[in-house]
Motif scaffolding. Structure first.
Motif, PDB file in Angstrom:
ATOM      1  N   VAL A 117      27.878  41.334 -45.021  1.00  0.00           N
ATOM      2  CA  VAL A 117      28.625  40.379 -45.843  1.00  0.00           C
ATOM      3  C   VAL A 117      27.982  39.000 -45.742  1.00  0.00           C
ATOM      4  O   VAL A 117      27.751  38.316 -46.746  1.00  0.00           O
ATOM      5  N   GLU A 118      27.673  38.592 -44.515  1.00  0.00           N
ATOM      6  CA  GLU A 118      27.062  37.276 -44.302  1.00  0.00           C
ATOM      7  C   GLU A 118      25.705  37.181 -44.999  1.00  0.00           C
ATOM      8  O   GLU A 118      25.367  36.136 -45.591  1.00  0.00           O
ATOM      9  N   LEU A 119      24.909  38.264 -44.926  1.00  0.00           N
ATOM     10  CA  LEU A 119      23.601  38.259 -45.593  1.00  0.00           C
ATOM     11  C   LEU A 119      23.756  38.033 -47.091  1.00  0.00           C
ATOM     12  O   LEU A 119      23.028  37.239 -47.701  1.00  0.00           O
ATOM     13  N   HIS A 120      24.690  38.749 -47.703  1.00  0.00           N
ATOM     14  CA  HIS A 120      24.885  38.613 -49.149  1.00  0.00           C
ATOM     15  C   HIS A 120      25.378  37.216 -49.514  1.00  0.00           C
ATOM     16  O   HIS A 120      24.944  36.636 -50.513  1.00  0.00           O
ATOM     17  N   GLU A 121      26.291  36.682 -48.701  1.00  0.00           N
ATOM     18  CA  GLU A 121      26.839  35.365 -49.010  1.00  0.00           C
ATOM     19  C   GLU A 121      25.776  34.281 -48.941  1.00  0.00           C
ATOM     20  O   GLU A 121      25.868  33.273 -49.655  1.00  0.00           O
ATOM     21  N   GLN A 122      24.743  34.479 -48.095  1.00  0.00           N
ATOM     22  CA  GLN A 122      23.689  33.462 -47.966  1.00  0.00           C
ATOM     23  C   GLN A 122      22.840  33.333 -49.222  1.00  0.00           C
ATOM     24  O   GLN A 122      22.218  32.296 -49.445  1.00  0.00           O
ATOM     25  N   VAL A 123      22.761  34.396 -50.064  1.00  0.00           N
ATOM     26  CA  VAL A 123      21.802  34.394 -51.180  1.00  0.00           C
ATOM     27  C   VAL A 123      22.486  34.406 -52.546  1.00  0.00           C
ATOM     28  O   VAL A 123      21.812  34.588 -53.564  1.00  0.00           O
ATOM     29  N   LEU A 124      23.813  34.212 -52.594  1.00  0.00           N
ATOM     30  CA  LEU A 124      24.529  34.351 -53.870  1.00  0.00           C
ATOM     31  C   LEU A 124      24.097  33.335 -54.916  1.00  0.00           C
ATOM     32  O   LEU A 124      24.289  33.558 -56.109  1.00  0.00           O
ATOM     33  N   THR A 125      23.537  32.220 -54.484  1.00  0.00           N
ATOM     34  CA  THR A 125      23.149  31.178 -55.461  1.00  0.00           C
ATOM     35  C   THR A 125      21.720  31.349 -55.950  1.00  0.00           C
ATOM     36  O   THR A 125      21.260  30.548 -56.769  1.00  0.00           O
ATOM     37  N   PHE A 126      21.021  32.354 -55.477  1.00  0.00           N
ATOM     38  CA  PHE A 126      19.616  32.550 -55.862  1.00  0.00           C
ATOM     39  C   PHE A 126      19.519  33.616 -56.945  1.00  0.00           C
ATOM     40  O   PHE A 126      20.383  34.465 -57.107  1.00  0.00           O
ATOM     41  N   GLY A 127      18.391  33.599 -57.673  1.00  0.00           N
ATOM     42  CA  GLY A 127      18.129  34.614 -58.676  1.00  0.00           C
ATOM     43  C   GLY A 127      18.765  34.300 -60.017  1.00  0.00           C
ATOM     44  O   GLY A 127      19.409  33.263 -60.230  1.00  0.00           O
TER      45      GLY A 127
END
Length: 888
Positions: free
Chosen positions: A661-671
């Motif tokens: 969950v933490e990994l996904h939350e770190q990159v939600l603003t990218f891409g």
């Protein structure tokens, strides 16, 4: 209850001091054979040969016949049973103090020769009828006994007990007339008792015996002693000045109880190794001073200066000269080989401790080894000195970092417990920042002690910010300098590899990652790593995995500096190897495209899904560490790819979902917007598994809104497919069914077999939970056919759990059992503990209906164990069902 075993006399077994009746014959021989090889695997063929005294049964019956003898023996032993079955043979599993033979050897090794000799109760194994044992094994035991007896008599003679020994020695020469050492001791005892004529007569007696029995004259030692007695020129007993060279010990030494116990075990040569500053010398000297009484002929200490910044390592010839001077030799041979020979000669038959500190290599040590059973040699080194282990039978003791309690105790020994108790959190931080390295802890403790009014928190902050600087520039104790001595001893290629390892962002690494960093082939990287491991600049805590001590990582980073190119190579290698792993286990299009490799690195490939899943499992912590590291470097695309390609693995290793969950939350603003939406879908699924249902529904709404506004039917289908899980976990099965069918309709347009398989399985799952098994069967049957066509072994086995559930629901119990067996086999093979628990739960229900109660209990117990580990919220219901079944 305490069992004791005796072979130094009649074979006996005692339980709490009372004899255990044993069957004779082959059971006696079997037990004696195992006890003479304590704690060793004795192969079946060897046991058969001994038990049947060289005339074993036919090859086809031998093993089974031996099993019958073993069974009879174990039954007879009862609570004293020490026999263990191992692959290929059997073993007598014993503590050192349970067997008189092991106690005898330990006492003899430690110099307690009188106590050792007293353990003998008569002829060995006199009540065991076996020509083979009494021909091959017992003579070796007798020789051990007599050798210890000879050493004890010599020590007694040196202590001036000549008169008291005469009667015993006359008995021994009568019993062992060909053993010249006993005759020599008798002659000395008689002479030193003032009975010169009887000593000369004893010489003529032994000469006559040897001539009559063997046709030879006495050996040179007896002849020389005879001439000395004739001249009345026999040297006085004793060894002269006893060397006592051990340096002082560290006053605040703490911990290392297990390692000190290992040093206490009998052994001729021991290597104590570990990184610089770990406390090898301190521990060895602590033990040596405590053990001094065991070595009546003295102790020698020599610093070989293997890693000394101000002096070259001591050459073996120079070391031998120093040791010979310490032993009192006045005329030192000029020739190195003559020095080594003189050293071995003087140490022969002495009970002495030799500590060789700070050795650089095995080459420096080997010429100094005495080859005498009574000399205990302990070598310390930053190198593992593997040649001493492989060629000279050395035992090894590796010193690792102190654990927190021992490290805190060391600080308290210098600072006092009150100062640490006043700031417990700061004390813990100091210990952790010192990495459990005793040298670092002592440096910090000394510095803190000089400033009693300064908060411990300030020192912790200093360590956090300056690390090696805070542990350096203290008199001649400098942690950075200690590391540098090991580093400077490396060859250029190994030194470069050590520097580059600091670039690695994760907690450990394998040889492939090291090869990527060093830009060398795998075989060469393995050699470099093993060199660094041998020098304790790198650690290997498990086969194939390596890591750096925190302080050594800091030192390596200082040497390396900011190497952006190597960091990018490593990050791209990890990410694109993960992409290959995901491709090996997932038969569908990925929601985020991997893109191009810019550094030229070649990622690893995989030949099977199980191999790929195993790699992700091993590298999980590194992949997790890669995300913030990549973001810090500005490589947001690489950071985005890590969570995007972890989906299949997270279906299996369910315990990783909260971290994911933490990994996904770190990159939600990218891409791109689409990639963010697809990440939201994955994150929503994870939220469901973590029982964060409101957040899950919010993430699904975000993804569905994007999909419908953009007309992205694939994103819409995937979102609908996944939102089903949220409704199902919330207990809203009607909404779950409607959504799964809506998603299946969208997915049917796409022509993607993997998504179609998943959507049909979803529909089947909900129908099963609604009890509509007849409707569920065609859906799950179609899903199984699609998985088989794709060659998707993992999915094929996983959805057999639903298939078995449906079959059980319509009463096809035998088919249900077979389907659930397929699901279980796959779950175990792929390490899918969640599905293993589900399959076992359903299998237990099927077995209950088939009236196979005991098998059902076994299945449910295993499912309960798995769900307990996984903290599954269905555990309570299953435990209640199990209790009801067991009571009925």
């Amino acid at each position: 209850m305490r069992a004791e075993y005796r072979v130094l006399g009649p074979l006996e077994v005692l339980l709490d001091g009372e004899p255990v009746p044993l069957p004779g014959g082959r059971c006696h021989v079997l037990l004696a054979t195992l006890l003479l090889r304590p704690n060793r695997l004795v192969p079946v063929d060897e046991l058969v040969d001994h038990v049947w005294d060289g005339e074993p049964p036919t090859a086809g019956r031998a093993h089974k016949s031996l099993q019958m003898v073993v069974r009879r023996l174990r039954v007879a032993l009862g609570d004293a049973d020490c026999v263990r079955t191992l692959p290929g043979g059997y073993q007598a599993a014993l503590d050192p103090d349970q067997l008189d033979l092991l106690r005898f050897r330990a006492l003899a090794s430690s110099g307690d020769l009188g106590v050792a000799s007293a353990l003998w109760r008569g002829p060995a194994l006199v009540n065991v009828r076996s020509d083979r044992l009494h021909r091959d094994d017992v003579p070796l035991l007798v020789n051990e006994r007599l050798s210890v007896l000879e050493r004890r008599l010599e020590a007694d003679l040196d202590r001036g007990l000549a008169g008291e020994l005469v009667a015993e020695l006359r008995s021994l020469v009568a019993e062992h007339p060909l053993r010249e050492t006993f005759w020599r001791h008798l002659m000395l005892a008689l002479y030193r008792s003032g009975r010169q004529s009887e000593a000369l007569k004893a010489y003529h007696e032994v000469r006559a015996v040897l001539v009559d029995e063997l046709g030879v004259d006495p050996g040179p030692e007896l002849r020389e002693l005879h001439e000395q007695i004739l001249r009345a020129d026999v040297p006085v007993g004793g060894r002269g000045v006893v060397p006592r060279q051990l340096p002082g010990v560290v006053r605040s030494f703490v911990g290392r109880d297990a390692e000190l116990d290992l040093l206490d075990e009998p052994g001729g040569l021991t290597v104590v190794h570990g990184v610089g500053g770990i406390g090898k010398t301190a521990m060895t000297l602590k033990w040596a001073r405590a053990a001094r009484d065991r070595f009546p002929d003295g102790d020698l200490y020599l610093n070989l200066r293997g890693f000394d910044p101000d002096a070259a390592p001591v050459e073996p010839a120079a070391a031998a000269e120093i040791l010979l001077i310490g032993l009192g030799l006045e005329e030192i041979p000029a020739n190195p080989e003559a020095r080594f020979a003189s050293l071995r000669t003087i140490l022969h038959d002495r009970r002495l401790l030799l500590v060789l500190d700070n050795a650089a290599s095995s080459r420096q040590v080997v010429p100094l080894l005495p080859g005498a059973a009574g000399v205990r040699v302990v070598v310390t080194s930053r190198n593992q000195l593997r040649a001493l282990v492989s060629r000279h039978d050395a035992t090894t003791i590796e010193l690792r970092q102190l654990d927190f309690p021992a490290a805190r105790l060391l600080l308290a020994a210098v600072l006092g417990g009150g100062r640490l108790d006043a700031e417990p959190d700061a004390a813990r931080d100091v210990v952790e920042l010192c990495g459990g390295l005793p040298l670092a802890l002592r440096v910090v403790a000394e510095r803190v002690a000089r400033f009693p009014d300064t908060s411990l928190r300030e020192f912790a902050a200093e360590l956090e910010n300056t690390r090696l600087d805070a542990l350096s520039d203290f008199d001649d104790v400098d942690v950075r300098a200690v590391f540098s001595w090991s580093y400077q001893a490396l060859d250029p290629e190994s030194a470069r590899a050590f520097r580059l390892l600091s670039v690695h962002f994760g907690p450990d690494f394998d040889v492939s990652a090291a090869a990527v960093l060093a830009e060398v082939p795998i075989a060469q990287a393995r050699r470099l790593l093993e060199r660094l491991v041998a020098d304790h600049l790198v650690q290997s805590r498990s086969p194939g995995r390596y890591d750096l001590h925190d302080l050594l990582r800091a030192y390596s980073a200082e040497l390396c500096g900011d190497d952006e190119k190597s960091a990018l190579r490593l990050a791209e290698w990890y990410v694109h190897t993960l992409v290959n792993a995901a491709d090996a286990v997932q038969g569908t299009k990925h929601m985020v495209q991997a893109g191009e490799i810019t550094s030229g690195v070649v990622p690893r490939g995989f030949s099977s899904s199980s191999e790929a899943l195993s790699w992700i499992r091993d590298e999980w912590r590194n992949l997790k560490a890669l995300v913030p590291a990549a973001i810090a470097h500005g490589w947001t695309r690489l950071a985005l790819l890590v969570p995007a390609y972890l989906s299949r693995y997270l279906n299996i290793d369910t315990g990783r979902r909260p971290e994911a969950v933490e990994l996904h939350e770190q990159v939600l603003t990218f891409g791109t917007d689409r990639e963010q939406a697809m990440l939201q879908i994955k994150l929503a699924s994870l939220y469901c598994h973590c029982a964060r249902f409101d957040e899950a529904l919010g993430a699904y709404e975000f993804a569905l809104r994007y999909a419908r506004e953009s007309g992205d039917r694939r994103a819409e289908g995937v979102a609908l497919l996944n939102v089903v899980g949220a409704y199902e976990r919330l207990g809203d099965l009607e909404n779950a069914l409607a959504t799964s069918r809506e998603g299946a309709a969208v997915i049917s347009e796409l022509g993607e077999p993997y998504l179609e398989c998943t959507s049909r399985a979803n529909v089947s799952l909900i129908l099963n939970e609604l009890g509509r098994y007849e409707e569920a069967l065609p859906e799950i049957t179609a899903a199984i056919a699609i998985a088989a066509d794709m060659g998707e072994e993992y999915v094929h086995s996983r959805i057999h759990t639903m298939y078995g559930h449906s079959l059980a629901g319509v009463g096809r119990l035998d088919e249900a059992e077979r389907a659930l067996g397929i699901a279980l086999e796959g779950a175990v093979r792929f390490g899918d503990r969640e599905n293993e628990g589900d399959a076992l739960r359903h299998l237990g229900g099927v077995l209950v209906r088939l009236e196979r109660r005991d098998e059902a209990v076994t299945a449910w117990r295993r499912a309960a164990e798995l769900w307990r580990d996984l903290r599954d919220d269905r555990l309570g219901e299953l435990v209640a069902q199990l209790a009801e079944l067991e009571e009925g």
